[in-house]
Design an enzyme around this catalytic site. Structure first.
Site, PDB file in Angstrom:
ATOM      1  CD  GLU A  90       1.337  12.253 -22.945  1.00  0.00           C
ATOM      2  OE1 GLU A  90       1.199  12.918 -23.980  1.00  0.00           O
ATOM      3  OE2 GLU A  90       0.602  11.284 -22.672  1.00  0.00           O
TER       4      GLU A  90
ATOM      5  CG  HIS B 168      23.484  -5.042 -37.047  1.00  0.00           C
ATOM      6  ND1 HIS B 168      24.716  -5.489 -37.460  1.00  0.00           N
ATOM      7  CD2 HIS B 168      22.916  -6.067 -36.374  1.00  0.00           C
ATOM      8  CE1 HIS B 168      24.876  -6.747 -37.071  1.00  0.00           C
ATOM      9  NE2 HIS B 168      23.786  -7.119 -36.397  1.00  0.00           N
TER      10      HIS B 168
ATOM     11  CE  LYS C 267      -3.088  17.804 -27.452  1.00  0.00           C
ATOM     12  NZ  LYS C 267      -3.951  17.252 -26.423  1.00  0.00           N
TER      13      LYS C 267
ATOM     14  N   GLY D 224      -4.706   8.585 -20.473  1.00  0.00           N
ATOM     15  CA  GLY D 224      -4.593   8.080 -21.847  1.00  0.00           C
ATOM     16  C   GLY D 224      -3.506   7.035 -22.006  1.00  0.00           C
ATOM     17  NE  ARG D 225       1.450   9.683 -18.944  1.00  0.00           N
ATOM     18  CZ  ARG D 225       0.810  10.839 -18.786  1.00  0.00           C
ATOM     19  NH1 ARG D 225       0.011  11.278 -19.738  1.00  0.00           N
ATOM     20  NH2 ARG D 225       0.968  11.556 -17.696  1.00  0.00           N
TER      21      ARG D 225
ATOM     22  CD  GLU E 283      -2.940  15.395 -33.781  1.00  0.00           C
ATOM     23  OE1 GLU E 283      -3.933  15.652 -33.052  1.00  0.00           O
ATOM     24  OE2 GLU E 283      -1.767  15.624 -33.439  1.00  0.00           O
TER      25      GLU E 283
ATOM     26  CE  LYS F   5      -9.039  10.719 -19.820  1.00  0.00           C
ATOM     27  NZ  LYS F   5      -7.916  10.765 -18.878  1.00  0.00           N
TER      28      LYS F   5
HETATM   29  O1  F6P Z   1      -1.594  14.905 -26.734  1.00  0.00           O
HETATM   30  C1  F6P Z   1      -1.415  14.034 -25.680  1.00  0.00           C
HETATM   31  C2  F6P Z   1      -2.634  13.238 -25.367  1.00  0.00           C
HETATM   32  O2  F6P Z   1      -3.495  13.984 -24.586  1.00  0.00           O
HETATM   33  C3  F6P Z   1      -2.258  11.927 -24.696  1.00  0.00           C
HETATM   34  O3  F6P Z   1      -2.087  12.049 -23.346  1.00  0.00           O
HETATM   35  C4  F6P Z   1      -3.374  11.041 -25.108  1.00  0.00           C
HETATM   36  O4  F6P Z   1      -3.054   9.702 -24.948  1.00  0.00           O
HETATM   37  C5  F6P Z   1      -3.536  11.464 -26.565  1.00  0.00           C
HETATM   38  O5  F6P Z   1      -3.322  12.857 -26.550  1.00  0.00           O
HETATM   39  C6  F6P Z   1      -4.832  11.115 -27.195  1.00  0.00           C
HETATM   40  O6  F6P Z   1      -5.904  11.708 -26.532  1.00  0.00           O
HETATM   41  P1  F6P Z   1      -7.380  11.233 -26.784  1.00  0.00           P
HETATM   42  O7  F6P Z   1      -7.493   9.806 -26.395  1.00  0.00           O
HETATM   43  O8  F6P Z   1      -8.243  12.122 -25.940  1.00  0.00           O
HETATM   44  O9  F6P Z   1      -7.683  11.419 -28.252  1.00  0.00           O
END
Ligand code: F6P
Length: 535
Positions: free
Chosen positions: A340, A371, A499, A254-255, A201, A195
Site C-alpha cells: 500500500e 511444501h 470503493k 492506517g498501516r 466493511e 481511523k
Molecule cells: O482501504 C485502505 C485503507 O484506507 C487502509 O489504508 C486502512 O488501513 C484501511 O482502509 C482501514 O481504514 P480505517 O481504519 O479508516 O477503517
C-alpha cells in the site's frame, strides 16, 4: 548539469548490466564477506551476504542513498514536517512509541497527547481486567485497523493471558457467522477500530455486531462498545460512550497504526506490559534508524538491497518466510505496509516514476512454504528474493522440533544460494544405479540454478520487544524506499476507485433494481448474479 541522483541511479544500473552481476556464489569465495554484510540493529541480526550486492555495488547504492537525501528526509519526518504531501500530513508513527516530550507537529507536542492516550488505554485495560466481566474481545476493523493488531496478538498471545481475542475484518457474513457462535454477548467487549470510522466493511460489521449486543443486552449494549478512531463525532453518533473512545491523529497512517489506540486489542488480550514492551521494542529500532550512519543503518541497507533486486536485476517480487508459526500473519501485515506504501507509479511531483517501484510481497511461515511455493523460488524462471526470519530460542519445550525448524530455514537459504549442478545430480543418480538414458532424461529437471538471493534475520527469541523491533525495521525500510524511488509512501489513492464503484454497484444488486451503465463484462455478471439469486 545532469541530476546527481540520476547519475547515481545510472551507476547502479551500469553495475547491474555488467556480466555476472546477479551471481552470488563467486562473492562467497571471500571468507570475510559474511561478516562484512551482516549487521545488527537492536537485538536483530541481519545477514545480507547471500545477495549479489558486491562491495562496489554497495558503494554505488550508498551513493544513491546520499544523492536521494534519504537520511535528511528521515530527519524531516522526525521533525513532524508534512512529508505526506498529497494529504498534507505529517508522518509520525515514531511518536507513538517515543518519549513524552520528543515529537512535535507544528506547535503541538504530539508526544504529550500520545502519552495521555496511552495512560487512558492502560487505565481502561486494567479496569477491564480487574472487573473480569469480559472474557473475549472482538476487534472490528480492516486493513491497518486489523492486520497489525491481529499479527501481533497472534504472535504474543499465550494461554493464561487476560482475554481471548477475535478479529472481524471481512464484510463477508460468513466471518461473523463463524465467530459469533463461540461468543457470549454478556461477556464480549467489542472494539470498533477505524481511523476514519467510515470504512464500509467495518461499519457494516459494526452495525451487525451492535445489533447482536442489543438483542441480548438491550439498553446496556453500548457499555460493551469501544471505539478506536480519529473521528470522534462519528464514534459518538454510533453510540460509544465518550470515556470508551480512544483517539489518535491523522499523522498516524492506517498501516502504521498498531502502536496507537488501534493496538488496544493487543493490550486487552495480552496485558498492558506486553503492549508496552512492543512499543519499547519499536522504539529501540527507531533509535537505530534515527542515529545509525548510512553504511550501518539496517532499514536503509535492506531498502538498498531491494533497489538492487527490483531495479538493478528486475526481480518483481519478494517472499517473506518467518520460521515461527506465531508469525503466521506477519507476511499479511507486511503486504499492506509495503504494497500500500510503495505500489505507486508517479513521483512526489506527479511525474511518472522512470523505474519499477514496490515489488509484490507474499509469504507464509516456513516450513509450510517449502511444501507449497518454494518450488518456484528454487527452479522458477525469475528469482524471488526471500527474507528468512529465524527465532533462535522457542517458548516451548519441544527442542527437536525447533532444531528441525531452524535446520529447514538455514537449508532453504543455502539451497537457494548453492543450487545443484549437473555433476552433483548425475553422481546422485548413478549412486542409485539408474541407467545412463534415464539420468540424461531427468537431469535438466533436477538441476537447481542457485545464485538466488535471500536475507536471513535472526532474533534471539520472539517476544513483544523483539516483535516491535522487527515490525519497525520494515516500516523504516519502507520509508527509505519511498525516498529512494521519490514516491509518497504514505498515501493510498489507489484503493479509492474500487470503493466508489462498490458504492454504485450496491443498490444495483438489490432484487429488481435498475442496472446502470457498465462495461459489457460487468453488465453480464450483474445479470448472472440476479438470475442465480432469483432477483
Ligand atoms: O482501504 C485502505 C485503507 O484506507 C487502509 O489504508 C486502512 O488501513 C484501511 O482502509 C482501514 O481504514 P480505517 O481504519 O479508516 O477503517
Amino acid at each position: 548539469m545532469a541530476d546527481m541522483a540520476e547519475m547515481a541511479w545510472e551507476r547502479v544500473m551500469e553495475l547491474a548490466r555488467a556480466p555476472g552481476a546477479s551471481a552470488i556464489r563467486p562473492l562467497m569465495a571471500d571468507p570475510a564477506r559474511a561478516a562484512r554484510f551482516t549487521h545488527r540493529a537492536g537485538d536483530i541480526l541481519a545477514d545480507l551476504s547471500k545477495t549479489s550486492v558486491s562491495d562496489t555495488v554497495r558503494d554505488a547504492l550508498l551513493a544513491l542513498a546520499r544523492e536521494r537525501h534519504v537520511l535528511p528526509a528521515r530527519d524531516a519526518m522526525a521533525r513532524g514536517e508534512a512529508i505526506n504531501t498529497t494529504e498534507g500530513r505529517a508522518v509520525l508513527h515514531i511518536a507513538l512509541r517515543g518519549p513524552r516530550h520528543a515529537y512535535r507537529v507544528g506547535n503541538e507536542y504530539a508526544s504529550v497527547e500520545v502519552h495521555a492516550t496511552l495512560d487512558a488505554m492502560r487505565a481502561f485495560c486494567e479496569r477491564v481486567h480487574e472487573e473480569g466481566r469480559f472474557t473475549d474481545v472482538v476487534n472490528i476493523g480492516i486493513g491497518g485497523s486489523d492486520l497489525g493488531p491481529q499479527m501481533a496478538a497472534r504472535a504474543l498471545w499465550r494461554q493464561g493471558m487476560p482475554m481471548r481475542v477475535h478479529y472481524l475484518s471481512n464484510v463477508d457474513g460468513h466471518a461473523w457467522e463463524a465467530m459469533r457462535h463461540g461468543l457470549d454477548p454478556a461477556r464480549t467487549l467489542v472494539l470498533v477500530a477505524s481511523k476514519t470510522f467510515t470504512t464500509a466493511e467495518t461499519m457494516a460489521n459494526a452495525h451487525l455486531v451492535r445489533g447482536w449486543l442489543r438483542a441480548a443486552l438491550g439498553d446496556k449494549a453500548n457499555a460493551s462498545l469501544v471505539a478506536l478512531s480519529t473521528n470522534l463525532k462519528a464514534t459518538r453518533e454510533f453510540g460509544v460512550p465518550d470515556d470508551q473512545v480512544f483517539g489518535f491523529r491523522d499523522w498516524v497512517g492506517g498501516r502504521f497504526s498498531m502502536w496507537s489506540a488501534i493496538g488496544l486489542s493487543i493490550a486487552l488480550a495480552c496485558g498492558w506490559e506486553e503492549f508496552a514492551a512492543l512499543l519499547a521494542g519499536a522504539r529501540k529500532m527507531d533509535e537505530h534508524f534515527l542515529s545509525a550512519p548510512e553504511a550501518e543503518n539496517l532499514p536503509l541497507l535492506m531498502a538498498l538491497t531491494e533497489v538492487w533486486h527490483v531495479n538493478g536485476l528486475g526481480y518483481p517480487s519478494r517472499a517473506v518466510l518467518p520460521y515461527d508459526d506465531r508469525l503466521a500473519r506477519f507476511p499479511a501485515h507486511l503486504q499492506q505496509v509495503e504494497m500500500e506504501s510503495l505500489g505507486k507509479r508517479v513521483t512526489m511531483g506527479g511525474m511518472p516514476v522512470p523505474r519499477a517501484t514496490g515489488p509484490v510481497v507474499f509469504g507464509e511461515p516456513g516450513t509450510n512454504s517449502q511444501h507449497s511455493f518454494m518450488q518456484l523460488l528454487h527452479q522458477g524462471t525469475t528469482p524471488v528474493p526471500a527474507d528468512i526470519v529465524l527465532i533462535a530460542n522457542p517458548d516451548h519445550g519441544f527442542e527437536e522440533n525447533h532444531r528441525l525448524l531452524l535446520a529447514n530455514g538455514l537449508a532453504q537459504a543455502e539451497a537457494l544460494l548453492r543450487g545443484r549442478d549437473a555433476s552433483e545430480v548425475r553422481a546422485e543418480m548413478e549412486a542409485k544405479g539408474m541407467s545412463a538414458a534415464a539420468i540424461e532424461a531427468l537431469l535438466p529437471h533436477r538441476l537447481f540454478p542457485g545464485n538466488r538471493p535471500s536475507a536471513t534475520l535472526v532474533l534471539p527469541r520472539l517476544d513483544a520487544n523483539t516483535l516491535g523491533q522487527l515490525v519497525a525495521l520494515y516500516e523504516h525500510k519502507v520509508f527509505c524506499l519511498g525516498a529512494l524511488w521519490n514516491v509518497n509512501a504514505f498515501d493510498q489513492w489507489g484503493v479509492e476507485l474500487g470503493k466508489q464503484l462498490a458504492g454504485t454497484l450496491l443498490p444495483e444488486l438489490a432484487p429488481g433494481a435498475a442496472v446502470g451503465e457498465h462495461d459489457p463484462s460487468t453488465t453480464a455478471l450483474i445479470a448472472e448474479l440476479h438470475r442465480l439469486r432469483g432477483g
